[in-house]
Design an enzyme around this catalytic site. Structure first.
Site, PDB file in Angstrom:
ATOM      1  CB  ALA A  15      36.462 -19.688  45.621  1.00 60.15           C
ATOM      2  CB  VAL A  65      33.269 -21.375  56.632  1.00 53.86           C
ATOM      3  CG1 VAL A  65      33.915 -20.954  55.323  1.00 53.86           C
ATOM      4  CG2 VAL A  65      31.838 -21.852  56.414  1.00 53.86           C
ATOM      5  CE1 TYR A 157      21.131 -17.698  52.649  1.00 58.13           C
ATOM      6  CE2 TYR A 157      19.604 -15.912  52.196  1.00 58.13           C
ATOM      7  CZ  TYR A 157      20.759 -16.608  51.893  1.00 58.13           C
ATOM      8  OH  TYR A 157      21.551 -16.200  50.835  1.00 58.13           O
TER       9      TYR A 157
HETATM   10  N1  LIG Z   1      22.473 -16.925  44.596  1.00 61.02           N
HETATM   11  C1  LIG Z   1      21.808 -15.920  45.120  1.00 61.02           C
HETATM   12  O1  LIG Z   1      20.752 -15.525  44.630  1.00 61.02           O
HETATM   13  C2  LIG Z   1      22.348 -15.216  46.345  1.00 61.02           C
HETATM   14  C3  LIG Z   1      21.695 -14.047  46.765  1.00 61.02           C
HETATM   15  C4  LIG Z   1      22.164 -13.373  47.874  1.00 61.02           C
HETATM   16  C5  LIG Z   1      23.262 -13.846  48.563  1.00 61.02           C
HETATM   17  N2  LIG Z   1      23.876 -15.001  48.150  1.00 61.02           N
HETATM   18  C6  LIG Z   1      25.042 -15.457  48.934  1.00 61.02           C
HETATM   19  O2  LIG Z   1      26.148 -15.585  48.071  1.00 61.02           O
HETATM   20  C7  LIG Z   1      27.037 -16.599  48.575  1.00 61.02           C
HETATM   21  C8  LIG Z   1      27.357 -17.592  47.457  1.00 61.02           C
HETATM   22  O3  LIG Z   1      26.140 -18.199  47.053  1.00 61.02           O
HETATM   23  P1  LIG Z   1      25.964 -19.010  45.683  1.00 61.02           P
HETATM   24  O4  LIG Z   1      24.618 -18.679  45.195  1.00 61.02           O
HETATM   25  O5  LIG Z   1      27.154 -18.830  44.809  1.00 61.02           O
HETATM   26  O6  LIG Z   1      25.916 -20.515  46.270  1.00 61.02           O
HETATM   27  P2  LIG Z   1      26.437 -21.909  45.670  1.00 61.02           P
HETATM   28  O7  LIG Z   1      25.692 -22.960  46.405  1.00 61.02           O
HETATM   29  O8  LIG Z   1      26.435 -21.910  44.191  1.00 61.02           O
HETATM   30  O9  LIG Z   1      27.986 -21.927  46.140  1.00 61.02           O
HETATM   31  C9  LIG Z   1      28.307 -21.966  47.515  1.00 61.02           C
HETATM   32  C10 LIG Z   1      29.719 -22.500  47.676  1.00 61.02           C
HETATM   33  O10 LIG Z   1      29.994 -22.544  49.105  1.00 61.02           O
HETATM   34  C11 LIG Z   1      30.598 -23.813  49.394  1.00 61.02           C
HETATM   35  N3  LIG Z   1      30.361 -24.187  50.797  1.00 61.02           N
HETATM   36  C12 LIG Z   1      29.195 -24.629  51.336  1.00 61.02           C
HETATM   37  N4  LIG Z   1      29.390 -24.941  52.631  1.00 61.02           N
HETATM   38  C13 LIG Z   1      30.690 -24.661  52.924  1.00 61.02           C
HETATM   39  C14 LIG Z   1      31.489 -24.775  54.085  1.00 61.02           C
HETATM   40  N5  LIG Z   1      30.984 -25.277  55.237  1.00 61.02           N
HETATM   41  N6  LIG Z   1      32.778 -24.389  54.050  1.00 61.02           N
HETATM   42  C15 LIG Z   1      33.309 -23.922  52.872  1.00 61.02           C
HETATM   43  N7  LIG Z   1      32.615 -23.827  51.719  1.00 61.02           N
HETATM   44  C16 LIG Z   1      31.317 -24.189  51.745  1.00 61.02           C
HETATM   45  C17 LIG Z   1      29.954 -24.775  48.411  1.00 61.02           C
HETATM   46  O11 LIG Z   1      30.737 -25.972  48.258  1.00 61.02           O
HETATM   47  C18 LIG Z   1      29.878 -23.937  47.133  1.00 61.02           C
HETATM   48  O12 LIG Z   1      31.057 -24.035  46.360  1.00 61.02           O
HETATM   49  C19 LIG Z   1      26.324 -17.217  49.773  1.00 61.02           C
HETATM   50  O13 LIG Z   1      26.815 -16.626  50.964  1.00 61.02           O
HETATM   51  C20 LIG Z   1      24.871 -16.838  49.549  1.00 61.02           C
HETATM   52  O14 LIG Z   1      24.139 -16.800  50.752  1.00 61.02           O
HETATM   53  C21 LIG Z   1      23.452 -15.688  47.056  1.00 61.02           C
END
Ligand SMILES: NC(=O)c1ccc[n+]([C@@H]2O[C@H](COP(=O)([O-])OP(=O)(O)OC[C@H]3O[C@@H](n4cnc5c(N)ncnc54)[C@H](O)[C@@H]3O)[C@@H](O)[C@H]2O)c1
Length: 261
Positions: A15, A65, A157
């Protein structure tokens, strides 16, 4: 009229930034107290502070996580700090290093699966007993459009996000008897650090410049625009609210028409 989530407690993983931050903000706007969990503790604290400045109750927690111990500690500490857990959003995730699968290493498989799939299992395992005891709860996993369509060059992924949909259905069946719902949201493309990284690595892999890589995404989206983090947060807050009480085991597209199934 009070906000729809007044009196509820929500945990959001990952978050500190991106989608997780927007989800935490939307849950707080709807009245929930929010546990801002992230592996990046200073960034989680900055997000929690931002929510508190807007009048919300928000507490930051360092959480990895990938670790069962860290997940159990998170569940226990949130319960003792905030008194209950009504909503869990499993959002933490990492993006792929794109390559044909026969060139990918075991290390890359483990890196992605440990966070995106095992992380969902471990965090939910830690929080579920509290919801079972309460006989209520909402669990929302963030999957992806890649769990709905063939996506070449990102095999770990894609596998991790299909696994999340599989866990959604299995957990929904197991937890329904306790009135705990489990759903997934499948975003399309949002311009976060994660997706900027994917585009830059795709550009390196294909030799296309980054604007051309971005265009390949736009070309696949029926509405012709990317989603905003708030679009994903809106679906999450709906599923967390009383309006979502009869929805479980589903995986919802929020992708602008990138995939219809
Ligand atoms: N951005 C996109 O286009 C997109 C599309 C589909 C799905 N998603 C999914 O949405 C979710 C959020 O993605 P986002 O784009 O905001 O990514 P982001 O990289 O901006 O944020 C991810 C967050 O997860 C945290 N994180 C990483 N590893 C971790 C761990 N081991 N334990 C706890 N926290 C951890 C990071 O510190 C970061 O704050 C992810 O599951 C991603 O796969 C994103």
């Amino acid at each position: 009229m009070s906000a729809p989530l007044t009196g509820r407690v929500a945990i959001v993983t990952g978050a500190a930034r991106g989608l997780g931050k927007a989800i935490a903000r939307a849950l707080a706007d709807d009245g929930a107290a929010v546990a801002v969990a992230d592996i990046d503790a200073p960034a989680a604290e900055a997000t929690a502070e931002e929510l508190r400045l807007k009048g919300a109750q928000a507490v930051a927690y360092e959480h990895d996580v990938r670790s069962e111990r860290s997940s159990q500690e998170l569940a226990g500490t949130v319960l003792s700090d905030l008194g209950r857990v009504d909503v869990l959003v499993n959002n933490a995730g990492v993006g792929p290093n794109p390559a044909p699968f026969q060139n990918l290493t075991e290390l890359e498989w483990d890196r992605v699966m440990d966070i995106n799939a095992k992380g969902v299992f471990l965090t939910t395992k830690a929080v579920a007993p509290t919801m079972i005891a309460q006989r209520s709860g909402r669990i929302i996993h963030i999957s992806s459009v890649v769990a709905k369509r063939a996506s070449p060059n990102i095999l770990p992924y894609a596998a991790s996000k299909w696994a999340v949909v599989g866990m959604t259905q299995t957990m929904a069946r197991e937890l329904a008897q306790f009135d705990v719902t489990v759903n997934a949201v499948c975003p399309g493309v949002i311009r976060t650090e994660l997706h900027e990284g994917v585009v830059s690595r795709m550009s390196a892999m294909t030799g296309k410049d980054q604007d051309d890589v971005w265009q390949t995404f736009y070309d696949r989206i029926a509405l012709g625009r990317l989603q905003e983090p708030e679009d994903i947060a809106a679906m999450v807050t709906f599923l967390a609210s009383d309006k979502g009480r009869n929805i479980t085991g589903s995986a919802f597209n929020v992708n602008g028409g990138m995939e219809f199934n």
